[in-house]
Design a protein around this motif. Structure first.
Motif, PDB file in Angstrom:
ATOM      1  N   GLU A  30      27.910  58.868 -23.227  1.00 46.65           N
ATOM      2  CA  GLU A  30      27.660  57.810 -24.367  1.00 46.65           C
ATOM      3  C   GLU A  30      27.566  58.458 -25.864  1.00 46.65           C
ATOM      4  N   ILE A  31      27.264  59.724 -25.642  1.00 46.30           N
ATOM      5  CA  ILE A  31      27.069  60.330 -27.224  1.00 46.30           C
ATOM      6  C   ILE A  31      28.562  60.824 -27.582  1.00 46.30           C
ATOM      7  N   ARG A  32      29.277  61.182 -26.562  1.00 41.24           N
ATOM      8  CA  ARG A  32      30.731  61.375 -27.030  1.00 41.24           C
ATOM      9  C   ARG A  32      31.429  60.033 -27.364  1.00 41.24           C
ATOM     10  N   ILE A  33      31.074  58.983 -26.907  1.00 39.03           N
ATOM     11  CA  ILE A  33      31.611  57.705 -27.281  1.00 39.03           C
ATOM     12  C   ILE A  33      31.154  57.328 -28.686  1.00 39.03           C
ATOM     13  N   LEU A  34      30.056  57.503 -28.914  1.00 37.71           N
ATOM     14  CA  LEU A  34      29.377  57.286 -30.253  1.00 37.71           C
ATOM     15  C   LEU A  34      30.045  58.215 -31.281  1.00 37.71           C
ATOM     16  N   ARG A  35      30.549  59.261 -31.160  1.00 38.21           N
ATOM     17  CA  ARG A  35      30.910  60.395 -32.066  1.00 38.21           C
ATOM     18  C   ARG A  35      32.365  59.914 -32.538  1.00 38.21           C
ATOM     19  N   ARG A  36      33.083  59.440 -31.343  1.00 35.95           N
ATOM     20  CA  ARG A  36      34.238  58.868 -31.370  1.00 35.95           C
ATOM     21  C   ARG A  36      34.383  57.590 -32.459  1.00 35.95           C
ATOM     22  N   LEU A  37      33.293  56.950 -32.443  1.00 35.46           N
ATOM     23  CA  LEU A  37      33.441  55.553 -33.098  1.00 35.46           C
ATOM     24  C   LEU A  37      32.617  55.678 -34.758  1.00 35.46           C
ATOM     25  N   PHE A  38      31.731  56.379 -34.625  1.00 37.90           N
ATOM     26  CA  PHE A  38      30.752  56.651 -35.886  1.00 37.90           C
ATOM     27  C   PHE A  38      31.083  57.834 -36.397  1.00 37.90           C
ATOM     28  N   SER A  39      31.216  57.920 -37.957  1.00 39.97           N
ATOM     29  CA  SER A  39      31.086  59.261 -38.551  1.00 39.97           C
ATOM     30  C   SER A  39      29.590  59.511 -38.637  1.00 39.97           C
ATOM     31  N   GLN A  40      29.320  60.734 -39.135  1.00 38.65           N
ATOM     32  CA  GLN A  40      27.873  61.177 -39.269  1.00 38.65           C
ATOM     33  C   GLN A  40      27.048  60.338 -40.176  1.00 38.65           C
ATOM     34  N   GLU A  41      27.652  59.934 -41.286  1.00 41.60           N
ATOM     35  CA  GLU A  41      27.040  58.961 -42.410  1.00 41.60           C
ATOM     36  C   GLU A  41      26.942  57.663 -41.740  1.00 41.60           C
ATOM     37  N   GLU A  42      27.853  57.193 -40.693  1.00 40.98           N
ATOM     38  CA  GLU A  42      27.711  55.761 -40.347  1.00 40.98           C
ATOM     39  C   GLU A  42      26.470  55.697 -39.089  1.00 40.98           C
ATOM     40  N   ALA A  43      26.619  57.019 -38.483  1.00 34.98           N
ATOM     41  CA  ALA A  43      25.313  57.068 -37.440  1.00 34.98           C
ATOM     42  C   ALA A  43      24.027  57.250 -38.129  1.00 34.98           C
ATOM     43  N   ALA A  44      23.955  57.681 -39.377  1.00 32.60           N
ATOM     44  CA  ALA A  44      22.734  57.585 -39.988  1.00 32.60           C
ATOM     45  C   ALA A  44      22.344  56.239 -40.385  1.00 32.60           C
ATOM     46  N   LEU A  45      23.211  55.287 -40.905  1.00 26.43           N
ATOM     47  CA  LEU A  45      22.808  54.136 -41.458  1.00 26.43           C
ATOM     48  C   LEU A  45      22.912  52.911 -40.692  1.00 26.43           C
ATOM     49  N   ALA A  46      23.470  52.906 -39.481  1.00 24.58           N
ATOM     50  CA  ALA A  46      23.540  51.798 -38.419  1.00 24.58           C
ATOM     51  C   ALA A  46      21.883  51.725 -37.727  1.00 24.58           C
ATOM     52  N   PRO A  47      21.167  52.846 -37.497  1.00 24.96           N
ATOM     53  CA  PRO A  47      19.767  52.400 -37.102  1.00 24.96           C
ATOM     54  C   PRO A  47      18.875  51.833 -37.945  1.00 24.96           C
ATOM     55  N   LEU A  48      19.293  51.549 -39.082  1.00 24.90           N
ATOM     56  CA  LEU A  48      18.300  50.871 -40.072  1.00 24.90           C
ATOM     57  C   LEU A  48      18.358  49.450 -40.218  1.00 24.90           C
ATOM     58  N   LEU A  49      19.637  48.853 -39.389  1.00 19.77           N
ATOM     59  CA  LEU A  49      19.802  47.611 -39.376  1.00 19.77           C
ATOM     60  C   LEU A  49      19.120  46.959 -37.968  1.00 19.77           C
ATOM     61  N   ASP A  50      18.682  45.703 -38.137  1.00 16.75           N
ATOM     62  CA  ASP A  50      18.250  44.916 -36.755  1.00 16.75           C
ATOM     63  C   ASP A  50      18.791  43.787 -36.599  1.00 16.75           C
ATOM     64  N   MET A  51      18.510  42.806 -35.767  1.00 19.13           N
ATOM     65  CA  MET A  51      19.188  41.454 -35.557  1.00 19.13           C
ATOM     66  C   MET A  51      19.090  40.533 -36.189  1.00 19.13           C
ATOM     67  N   LYS A  52      18.477  40.842 -37.493  1.00 19.82           N
ATOM     68  CA  LYS A  52      18.265  39.637 -38.515  1.00 19.82           C
ATOM     69  C   LYS A  52      19.376  40.090 -39.706  1.00 19.82           C
ATOM     70  N   PRO A  53      20.140  39.192 -40.029  1.00 19.59           N
ATOM     71  CA  PRO A  53      21.250  39.113 -41.181  1.00 19.59           C
ATOM     72  C   PRO A  53      20.337  39.605 -42.365  1.00 19.59           C
ATOM     73  N   GLU A  54      20.815  40.497 -43.099  1.00 16.71           N
ATOM     74  CA  GLU A  54      20.196  40.715 -44.221  1.00 16.71           C
ATOM     75  C   GLU A  54      21.239  41.199 -45.338  1.00 16.71           C
ATOM     76  N   LEU A  55      20.789  41.111 -46.646  1.00 17.12           N
ATOM     77  CA  LEU A  55      21.641  41.274 -47.785  1.00 17.12           C
ATOM     78  C   LEU A  55      21.607  43.030 -48.105  1.00 17.12           C
ATOM     79  N   PRO A  56      22.756  43.447 -48.747  1.00 16.92           N
ATOM     80  CA  PRO A  56      22.509  44.886 -48.866  1.00 16.92           C
ATOM     81  C   PRO A  56      21.259  45.180 -49.936  1.00 16.92           C
ATOM     82  N   GLU A  57      20.758  44.494 -50.753  1.00 25.73           N
ATOM     83  CA  GLU A  57      19.375  44.834 -51.477  1.00 25.73           C
ATOM     84  C   GLU A  57      18.118  44.781 -50.631  1.00 25.73           C
ATOM     85  N   GLU A  58      18.174  44.264 -49.469  1.00 29.22           N
ATOM     86  CA  GLU A  58      17.266  44.175 -48.702  1.00 29.22           C
ATOM     87  C   GLU A  58      16.993  45.485 -47.584  1.00 29.22           C
ATOM     88  N   ILE A  59      18.372  45.948 -47.594  1.00 25.95           N
ATOM     89  CA  ILE A  59      18.385  47.316 -46.498  1.00 25.95           C
ATOM     90  C   ILE A  59      18.536  48.535 -47.631  1.00 25.95           C
TER      91      ILE A  59
END
Length: 329
Positions: A30-59
């Motif tokens: 599963e880690i190998r799959i995530l490396r294929r899909l997410f860059s390091q920058e994207e891997a750091a940013l994605a966990p900051l989001l949850d299941m509530k839609p938010e505007l960029p200024e809220e994030i």
């Protein structure tokens, strides 16, 4: 070289906290799959989001980035199928995407043999965790001609009615049949069959994952599902966001479900099949069409294994003796 594993471990933990989960494996595929899909920058940013839609200024505050820098990053990630984008009150908002159904399906146009191999190694582990969830993630509704005319049918159980209620419909290729085709194992069933509605239709169309179709075209796809013995699997909610049109030979969910002794236990369905043994001629057509091996022929008569029947209704419309029917649970 900087060790990036903590980044992807944190991303995996984030995905596992979402409702559908993201279970770990002994091999770490599963880690190998995530490396294929997410860059390091994207891997750091994605966990900051949850299941509530938010505007960029809220994030932005959580990300420690200026809105002007964050907004295009979020848009790029949503276009790459790593997070979800929904337009509300005239503005794009961003939220976490589950891995399945979600991120994986959003990469239907980006498949390659290495990613397919890793996913085939991972999905059995994912499925084992899915069947342990309190609320079934899999749902089946009957093909239209199998519905019992003498009984009241709930609107969310009737595929044609679901389609008729949609303002916008997008059709996308089935990722399961597409990956099998890339691997040279195509079953020959139609590829462009997955129906997406509502905000999901906007997302799919905006990301080039599918094309908009009319209600009439969607109804033709439902008819093809019946003709080709494919199972209708909508999202497990009353407000249906999609209908997957699946075959037992390619669909990762149905393939793994079929291996269990009691598939019916893990699928939300309001029906099961029943055969009138006095009418049955033992032709075996129902057994051929069943995607769950729920029909067996005993002494020239078809019998339904209730533990295996998921209520798809594929055995009903082609029964020459009209011996098969669906009954409500």
């Amino acid at each position: 070289m900087q060790d990036d594993r903590p980044l992807y471990e944190n991303l995996a933990a984030h995905l596992d906290r979402l409702p559908a989960g993201f279970p770990r494996t002994p091999s770490g595929v599963e880690i190998r799959i995530l490396r294929r899909l997410f860059s390091q920058e994207e891997a750091a940013l994605a966990p900051l989001l949850d299941m509530k839609p938010e505007l960029p200024e809220e994030i932005a505050g959580r990300a420690g980035l200026a809105v002007e820098e964050l907004a295009p990053r979020l848009e790029t990630m949503s276009r790459r199928g790593l997070i979800y984008r929904v337009r509300l009150a005239g503005r794009d908002r961003y939220m976490a995407a589950q891995f399945l159904i979600g991120i994986w399906e959003f990469h239907v146009n980006d498949l390659d043999p290495d990613l397919i191999r890793d996913m085939n190694g991972y999905i059995p582990y994912f499925f084992k965790e899915q069947i342990r969830l309190k609320t079934p993630q899999l749902r089946t509704i009957p093909v239209s001609r199998s519905l019992p005319s003498e009984q009241a049918v709930m609107p969310f159980d009737e595929a044609r009615r679901i389609v008729a209620e949609q303002e916008k419909i997008v059709v996308a290729p089935c990722i399961c049949r597409k990956e099998h085709a890339i691997a040279g194992n195509t079953c020959g069933r139609p590829l462009e069959t997955c129906l997406v509605f509502g905000s999901g239709a906007d997302y799919y169309e905006g990301n080039g994952l599918g094309r908009r179709i009319t209600r009439e075209e969607a109804l033709d796809i439902l008819q093809a599902a019946e003709d080709e013995a494919m199972v209708l699997q909508p999202s497990n909610s009353r407000k249906v966001g999609n209908i997957c049109v699946c075959c037992g030979c390619c669909c990762q969910s149905l393939k793994n479900l079929r291996k269990l002794p009691d598939p019916a236990r893990y699928v939300a369905s309001n029906y099961h099949a029943l055969v009138d043994e006095a009418l049955c001629s033992g032709c075996g057509l129902c057994a051929e069409r069943c995607q769950m091996d729920a029909v067996r022929l005993d002494d020239g008569v078809a019998r339904i294994d209730r533990n295996r029947c998921i209520g798809c209704g594929l055995c009903v419309p082609t029964c020459p003796e009209q011996a098969a029917q669906l009954v409500r649970k």
